[in-house]
Design a protein around this motif. Structure first.
Motif, short mmCIF file in Angstrom:
data_model
loop_
_atom_site.label_atom_id
_atom_site.label_comp_id
_atom_site.label_asym_id
_atom_site.label_seq_id
_atom_site.Cartn_x
_atom_site.Cartn_y
_atom_site.Cartn_z
N GLU A 175 0.83 -1.21 0.00
CA GLU A 175 0.00 0.00 0.00
C GLU A 175 0.86 1.26 0.00
O GLU A 175 0.55 2.24 -0.67
N ALA A 199 2.13 2.04 -3.48
CA ALA A 199 1.12 2.19 -4.54
C ALA A 199 1.16 3.60 -5.11
O ALA A 199 1.44 4.58 -4.41
N ALA A 200 0.89 3.73 -6.40
CA ALA A 200 0.96 5.02 -7.08
C ALA A 200 -0.07 6.01 -6.55
O ALA A 200 0.14 7.23 -6.61
N ASP A 201 -1.19 5.50 -6.03
CA ASP A 201 -2.25 6.38 -5.53
C ASP A 201 -2.23 6.53 -4.01
O ASP A 201 -3.20 7.01 -3.44
N PHE A 202 -1.13 6.13 -3.37
CA PHE A 202 -1.03 6.27 -1.92
C PHE A 202 -1.07 7.75 -1.55
O PHE A 202 -0.29 8.55 -2.07
N LEU A 203 -1.95 8.12 -0.63
CA LEU A 203 -2.22 9.52 -0.33
C LEU A 203 -0.98 10.25 0.22
O LEU A 203 -0.75 11.42 -0.08
N ARG A 234 2.25 9.52 -0.27
CA ARG A 234 3.48 9.08 -0.93
C ARG A 234 4.56 10.16 -0.95
O ARG A 234 5.75 9.86 -0.85
#
Length: 291
Positions: free
Chosen positions: A6, A9-13, A15
């Motif tokens: 998680e 992940a590219a869409d992890f808030l 990141r």
């Protein structure tokens, strides 16, 4: 394993906060390792505080009514806060480099006095700005979780550039750090190399303090080199191991912070300090068993 997946992940808030913390964890120890070999660890405590005082000073001017000192919008505020941070840091480092030539045995005393003065100045500057004090304190302490893509790109670009400078002039920095007299005899401009190193360190710390805060910056500078120095005989191994220690602690600390809803900066610092204590305790126990 899904928890780790998680995070990547590219869409992890969060990141940007993740990679910002890891970037500071990886690069900070490279500066801190040089502080260690130059016996200037206290500088790693002092300069983040000086940088914070520079940030506070810019907003102190704003609180006095000098509204020209801030551009409209958050990005303009952060840009000028960075200028204040850089100005204070470079002024302090230039003065320290000049005073270091005297070699009067008062290096630690000067750093201690500078830290105390910078800490007091930060508090006074903040107290003088009643408007937006909460926002100012948030900026001063570094809201790691609010790192933006723009912040992250600047952080990584600056750190990569400074890493290239450290690598390109590694031999010169090493000679000046370990044998200043021989460097001078060989015709090296010791003051010039000191100033170049201080510019690299000051730029790195000013950027890191503004984005991640003084506490996390200080921890990245000091704890990884302290943890790895007893296990390394050569400078390249010391630099690489310190950087990896800082980066791994930042990554694992972020995971713990996210999983258990802990404050990010303190979680990374606590993990780094705990790992440092375990390593040194294990080393002491091993050496005791050999006797």
């Amino acid at each position: 394993m899904s928890g780790w997946a998680e995070l990547f992940a590219a869409d992890f808030l969060l990141r940007h906060a993740l990679w910002g913390a890891v970037a500071v964890g990886l690069f900070g120890p490279l500066i801190g390792a040089w502080f260690t070999v130059r016996r200037m660890v206290l500088l790693g405590v002092t300069l983040p505080q000086v940088s914070a005082a520079g940030i506070a000073f810019v907003f102190f001017l704003h609180g006095l009514g000098f509204t020209w000192s801030l551009h409209a919008g958050e990005e303009g505020d952060r840009f000028l806060a960075l200028l204040g941070s850089l100005a204070f840091t470079f002024a302090a480092m230039a003065a320290l480099a000049w005073l270091e030539r005297r070699d009067d045995g008062l290096k630690e005393s000067r750093l201690g006095a500078l830290y105390a003065a910078a800490a007091a100045a930060s508090i006074l500057f903040v107290s003088a700005n009643a408007e937006g004090k909460i926002e100012l304190l948030g900026l001063l302490h570094g809201e790691v979780v609010s790192v933006t893509a723009h912040d992250l790109h600047i952080l990584i670009a600056v750190f990569l550039l400074l890493a290239v400078v450290l690598g390109a002039f590694h031999r010169q920095f090493l000679l000046v750090a370990f044998d200043r007299e021989s460097a001078a005899v060989m015709g090296k401009n010791v003051l010039l190399w000191d100033l170049l190193f201080y510019v690299v360190a000051g730029t790195a710390m000013s950027i890191a303090v503004l984005i991640t805060g003084p506490s996390l910056t200080f921890a990245a500078l000091v704890i990884p080199p302290l943890a790895t120095r007893p296990f390394c005989r050569r400078m390249p191994a010391f630099l690489v191991s310190s950087s990896l220690f800082g980066g791994v602690c930042a990554l694992v600390g972020f995971k713990l912070s996210y999983a258990y809803d802990l404050p990010l900066g303190p979680a990374i610092v606590a993990l780094s300090a705990g790992t440092l204590a375990l390593l040194h305790a294990g080393r002491a126990l091993y050496r005791g068993m050999l006797k």
